[in-house]
Structure formats: structure tokens, C-alpha cells
Design an enzyme around this catalytic site. Structure first.
Site, PDB file in Angstrom:
ATOM      1  N   ILE A 154     -28.409   6.241  -5.625  1.00 41.59           N
ATOM      2  CA  ILE A 154     -28.332   7.087  -6.819  1.00 41.59           C
ATOM      3  C   ILE A 154     -27.017   6.848  -7.552  1.00 41.59           C
ATOM      4  O   ILE A 154     -26.988   6.679  -8.769  1.00 41.59           O
ATOM      5  CB  ILE A 154     -28.466   8.572  -6.430  1.00 41.59           C
ATOM      6  CG1 ILE A 154     -29.838   8.836  -5.794  1.00 41.59           C
ATOM      7  CG2 ILE A 154     -28.271   9.466  -7.655  1.00 41.59           C
ATOM      8  CD1 ILE A 154     -29.948  10.196  -5.140  1.00 41.59           C
ATOM      9  N   THR A 234     -25.319  16.513  -8.186  1.00 43.23           N
ATOM     10  CA  THR A 234     -26.783  16.458  -8.073  1.00 43.23           C
ATOM     11  C   THR A 234     -27.202  16.186  -6.638  1.00 43.23           C
ATOM     12  O   THR A 234     -28.362  15.873  -6.382  1.00 43.23           O
ATOM     13  CB  THR A 234     -27.356  15.349  -8.976  1.00 43.23           C
ATOM     14  OG1 THR A 234     -26.723  14.104  -8.641  1.00 43.23           O
ATOM     15  CG2 THR A 234     -27.141  15.657 -10.443  1.00 43.23           C
ATOM     16  N   ALA A 235     -26.263  16.293  -5.697  1.00 41.38           N
ATOM     17  CA  ALA A 235     -26.550  15.940  -4.303  1.00 41.38           C
ATOM     18  C   ALA A 235     -26.971  17.175  -3.507  1.00 41.38           C
ATOM     19  O   ALA A 235     -28.160  17.443  -3.352  1.00 41.38           O
ATOM     20  CB  ALA A 235     -25.331  15.263  -3.678  1.00 41.38           C
ATOM     21  N   ARG A 236     -25.994  17.955  -3.039  1.00 46.20           N
ATOM     22  CA  ARG A 236     -26.252  19.200  -2.320  1.00 46.20           C
ATOM     23  C   ARG A 236     -25.142  20.190  -2.645  1.00 46.20           C
ATOM     24  O   ARG A 236     -23.964  19.837  -2.711  1.00 46.20           O
ATOM     25  CB  ARG A 236     -26.318  18.969  -0.804  1.00 46.20           C
ATOM     26  CG  ARG A 236     -27.575  18.251  -0.315  1.00 46.20           C
ATOM     27  CD  ARG A 236     -28.817  19.124  -0.490  1.00 46.20           C
ATOM     28  NE  ARG A 236     -30.026  18.534   0.061  1.00 46.20           N
ATOM     29  CZ  ARG A 236     -30.901  17.815  -0.617  1.00 46.20           C
ATOM     30  NH1 ARG A 236     -30.677  17.553  -1.908  1.00 46.20           N
ATOM     31  NH2 ARG A 236     -31.990  17.339  -0.035  1.00 46.20           N
ATOM     32  N   ASP A 260     -26.822  20.774 -10.465  1.00 47.58           N
ATOM     33  CA  ASP A 260     -28.262  20.807 -10.221  1.00 47.58           C
ATOM     34  C   ASP A 260     -28.574  21.371  -8.845  1.00 47.58           C
ATOM     35  O   ASP A 260     -29.744  21.560  -8.511  1.00 47.58           O
ATOM     36  CB  ASP A 260     -28.847  19.389 -10.345  1.00 47.58           C
ATOM     37  CG  ASP A 260     -30.365  19.366 -10.295  1.00 47.58           C
ATOM     38  OD1 ASP A 260     -30.982  20.250 -10.922  1.00 47.58           O
ATOM     39  OD2 ASP A 260     -30.930  18.487  -9.619  1.00 47.58           O
ATOM     40  N   GLU A 265     -29.741  27.848  -2.209  1.00 44.28           N
ATOM     41  CA  GLU A 265     -30.939  27.791  -3.054  1.00 44.28           C
ATOM     42  C   GLU A 265     -32.091  28.561  -2.404  1.00 44.28           C
ATOM     43  O   GLU A 265     -32.250  28.546  -1.188  1.00 44.28           O
ATOM     44  CB  GLU A 265     -31.343  26.326  -3.260  1.00 44.28           C
ATOM     45  CG  GLU A 265     -30.308  25.541  -4.060  1.00 44.28           C
ATOM     46  CD  GLU A 265     -30.704  24.077  -4.222  1.00 44.28           C
ATOM     47  OE1 GLU A 265     -31.854  23.714  -3.897  1.00 44.28           O
ATOM     48  OE2 GLU A 265     -29.861  23.288  -4.666  1.00 44.28           O
ATOM     49  N   HIS A 283     -32.229  22.568  -9.500  1.00 44.37           N
ATOM     50  CA  HIS A 283     -32.566  21.436  -8.626  1.00 44.37           C
ATOM     51  C   HIS A 283     -33.733  20.637  -9.220  1.00 44.37           C
ATOM     52  O   HIS A 283     -34.805  20.503  -8.623  1.00 44.37           O
ATOM     53  CB  HIS A 283     -32.910  21.900  -7.212  1.00 44.37           C
ATOM     54  CG  HIS A 283     -32.627  20.844  -6.177  1.00 44.37           C
ATOM     55  ND1 HIS A 283     -32.190  21.131  -4.907  1.00 44.37           N
ATOM     56  CD2 HIS A 283     -32.727  19.492  -6.223  1.00 44.37           C
ATOM     57  CE1 HIS A 283     -32.026  20.011  -4.220  1.00 44.37           C
ATOM     58  NE2 HIS A 283     -32.343  19.004  -5.015  1.00 44.37           N
ATOM     59  N   GLY A 285     -33.690  17.381  -9.883  1.00 47.67           N
ATOM     60  CA  GLY A 285     -33.486  15.957  -9.626  1.00 47.67           C
ATOM     61  C   GLY A 285     -34.724  15.082  -9.668  1.00 47.67           C
ATOM     62  O   GLY A 285     -34.766  14.074 -10.367  1.00 47.67           O
ATOM     63  N   THR A 286     -35.762  15.459  -8.928  1.00 48.35           N
ATOM     64  CA  THR A 286     -36.966  14.623  -8.871  1.00 48.35           C
ATOM     65  C   THR A 286     -38.203  15.371  -9.364  1.00 48.35           C
ATOM     66  O   THR A 286     -39.320  15.102  -8.923  1.00 48.35           O
ATOM     67  CB  THR A 286     -37.220  14.122  -7.436  1.00 48.35           C
ATOM     68  OG1 THR A 286     -37.403  15.250  -6.557  1.00 48.35           O
ATOM     69  CG2 THR A 286     -36.064  13.277  -6.937  1.00 48.35           C
TER      70      THR A 286
END
Length: 320
Positions: A154, A234-236, A260, A265, A283, A285-286
Site C-alpha cells: 500500500i 489508513t492502517a490501524r 480512516d 471501531e 474505515h 479503505g476497501t
């Protein structure tokens, strides 16, 4: 299982009976292991924060039948699976690393641009009928310095887009310098994170979350950052000490942030909402059909390999 469902059933059904999860609690799941899930061989796992099946830990693995040898996770990050407990009970975990690269990088690119140009803040002003009232001048990303913490799949896509599209200078920090750096744009290795923070206008985080990386970005790292810089994650969420982040925002050390992901969460710390210079996403991301289909096809490859007793193509590093 909405992604490539027809293909999944067509290819897996000749090899195994597919049973979709219907248990409403861990207690019900344990009871169902005696009946509908008897002879369980492999599990297709999807991250669902806040549910009993969202985190797979010691309790979960200790109750699995010995026939279950594989968990195929739909996602690159797998901090919602206790991989040490999985190994203890003879279960191998796979994930979907490369399938998420483009979509997550798109999210990071948006957050970089939005946090620097304050576009999210401007949209809120428009929706509230304020036009540009109260909006401060922002910053351009062109020819600034981008620091990547974790130049993997990424991180490399983000770096490439920002280098070639916006002319940004790319710095990166990994545990080790990469042996084969990209050939189509330049990257510069920084031995320590502090060096990278001190020189970067934007820092984008792309690390896995584990015991070694939890809160890896804290007060000392924010203190080391350039004044009026930007943090993007955008990871954790657990990679960043949220108290230190809020302090950096409150003090004005940061020009802005793009987030993100969050530590707990789906909950988001309401203190973040007090800072309009923070672009916040849930979140995302995908969150596209295209990426989820790519991820699901990778899960399918791992499921088929498990059922055919072949080498699993995408084993998590801890199990290799």
C-alpha cells in the site's frame, strides 16, 4: 459472503459442504459445532468489529474441532485474529495482502489531499450555507515531502501516486532498507522515524498492528514533526496514541490529519469532531465492489488450496 458468491459456490461445492454462519452468539456457535458445523475444515473470516465473530482469540480457537486447520481472512490486516492462539491449536491463518493495495492507497491519497487543502472542512461549510466564511488558507501538496512509515504494498502505491502525480519527494522508514526500491520514482530511506518526521510535510502510516507497533506514533513522534505538517492513517487506529494526536491538533502543531481508522471501531472519539481540520472516514479503505471481489478471489484460492491439501498461497508471516 456477497463477493464472487456464484464462483465461490461453483468451485468449492464439489470439494466440501458450504455452511454459512447463522449462530447469533459464541455460546450458540459452540453448540452448533456439535451439529451444523461438525467436521469443520476451513473458515472464511470477514472482519466485523463489535460482533462475537469479529475477534478470534484463545476462547474461539480452543473450541474449534481438530478437523479445522485453516482460517482464510478477507483482509490484509489481521489484528482481529490471535495468530499465536491459532498456531497453538494447529490452525493456519491466511490473508489477502496485495488485493487491498490500490483501494487503500486511493483512500490515503484522498486523505492527504483533503487534509492539506482542507476540502472536507470546505464541503461542510458549503452544506451549512457558509460558503468560505471562516475557512483559513490551506497548503498545496505539490513538491512537498511525503514520509511513508511502512513502504510495503500500500505504501508503495501511495508513494508512486504522490511522487508522479504531485511531484512529492518520498522518504520512507522500514525496519530494514528495501532491497529493490521502485524504479519509476525515487525514494530515500530514513534509519529512524524521528528523522522522517523531522523532514516530512505529510506522514502516511502503513504498518500492521501488533504488540510491537501499538501506539508507535506518540507524543515524542508528534514533537519531532515539522510545524504545520499532516498525519494520515489508513492502517490501524491503534498505531497512533490518540491522546497525543489530539494534543498535537489542539496546540496547532499539525496543519491537519486524515483518518480512516480508529482504536475502538466502530466508535470514534468525539474529541476529534472538535477539530474541523481533520478529515474523518469510517474505515473506507476497501469499500468497493472491485476490491472486495479481488480480495474474495484470493480467499477462494486459499480455501481451495486448503481443501485440496496444497500449499496455502497467502499465509500470514507469523505462520510461515
Amino acid at each position: 459472503m456477497p463477493y464472487v458468491r456464484e464462483q465461490f459456490f461453483a468451485e468449492v461445492s464439489p470439494l466440501a459442504t458450504i455452511v454459512e454462519l447463522s449462530s447469533k452468539s459464541m455460546q450458540e456457535f459452540e453448540e452448533d459445532l456439535k451439529t451444523k458445523y461438525r467436521g469443520l475444515t476451513a473458515i472464511y473470516h470477514y472482519r466485523d468489529p463489535g460482533t462475537y465473530f469479529g475477534y478470534l482469540g484463545e476462547q474461539f480457537f480452543s473450541r474449534l474441532p481438530k478437523t479445522c486447520k485453516t482460517i482464510c481472512h478477507l483482509g490484509a490486516g489481521y489484528d482481529d485474529i490471535d495468530v499465536a492462539a491459532a498456531r497453538k491449536y494447529g490452525v493456519t491463518v491466511t490473508h489477502t495482502p496485495s488485493a487491498v493495495d490500490d483501494a487503500t492507497a486511493t483512500t490515503a491519497t484522498y486523505l492527504i489531499i483533503s487534509a492539506m487543502r482542507q476540502f472536507a472542512r470546505a464541503e461542510v461549510a458549503c452544506r451549512e450555507g457558509k460558503w468560505k466564511t471562516g475557512l483559513p488558507l490551506a497548503r498545496d501538496p505539490e513538491h512537498k515531502t511525503l514520509g511513508i512509515i511502512g513502504l510495503g504494498g500500500i505504501g508503495t502505491v501511495v508513494a508512486r501516486r504522490m511522487a508522479l502525480g504531485w511531484g512529492m519527494k518520498i522518504l520512507y522508514h522500514n525496519r530494514r532498507q528495501i532491497a529493490n526500491p521502485p524504479q519509476d520514482f525515487s525514494v530515500e530511506y530514513k534509519v529512524t522515524m524521528d528523522e522522517l518526521f523531522a523532514e516530512s510535510d505529510v506522514v502516511s502510516v502503513h504498518l500492521p498492528l501488533n504488540d510491537k507497533t501499538k501506539n508507535i506514533i506518540g507524543k515524542a513522534q508528534f514533537d519531532a514533526m515539522k510545524p504545520k505538517s499532516v498525519l494520515v492513517n489508513t492502517a490501524r487506529g491503534g498505531l497512533v496514541d490518540e491522546t497525543a494526536l489530539l494534543e498535537a491538533l489542539q496546540s496547532g502543531k499539525l496543519h491537519g490529519a486524515g483518518l480512516d481508522v480508529f482504536p475502538n471501531e466502530p466508535a470514534i472519539n468525539v474529541e476529534l469532531f472538535k477539530h474541523p481540520n481533520v478529515t474523518i472516514l469510517p474505515h473506507m479503505g476497501t469499500e468497493t465492489w472491485d476490491s472486495r471481489d479481488k480480495m474474495a478471489l484470493m480467499v477462494l484460492d486459499n480455501i481451495l488450496a486448503a481443501l485440496n491439501r496444497e500449499a496455502l498461497p497467502n499465509i500470514v508471516p507469523e505462520h510461515q
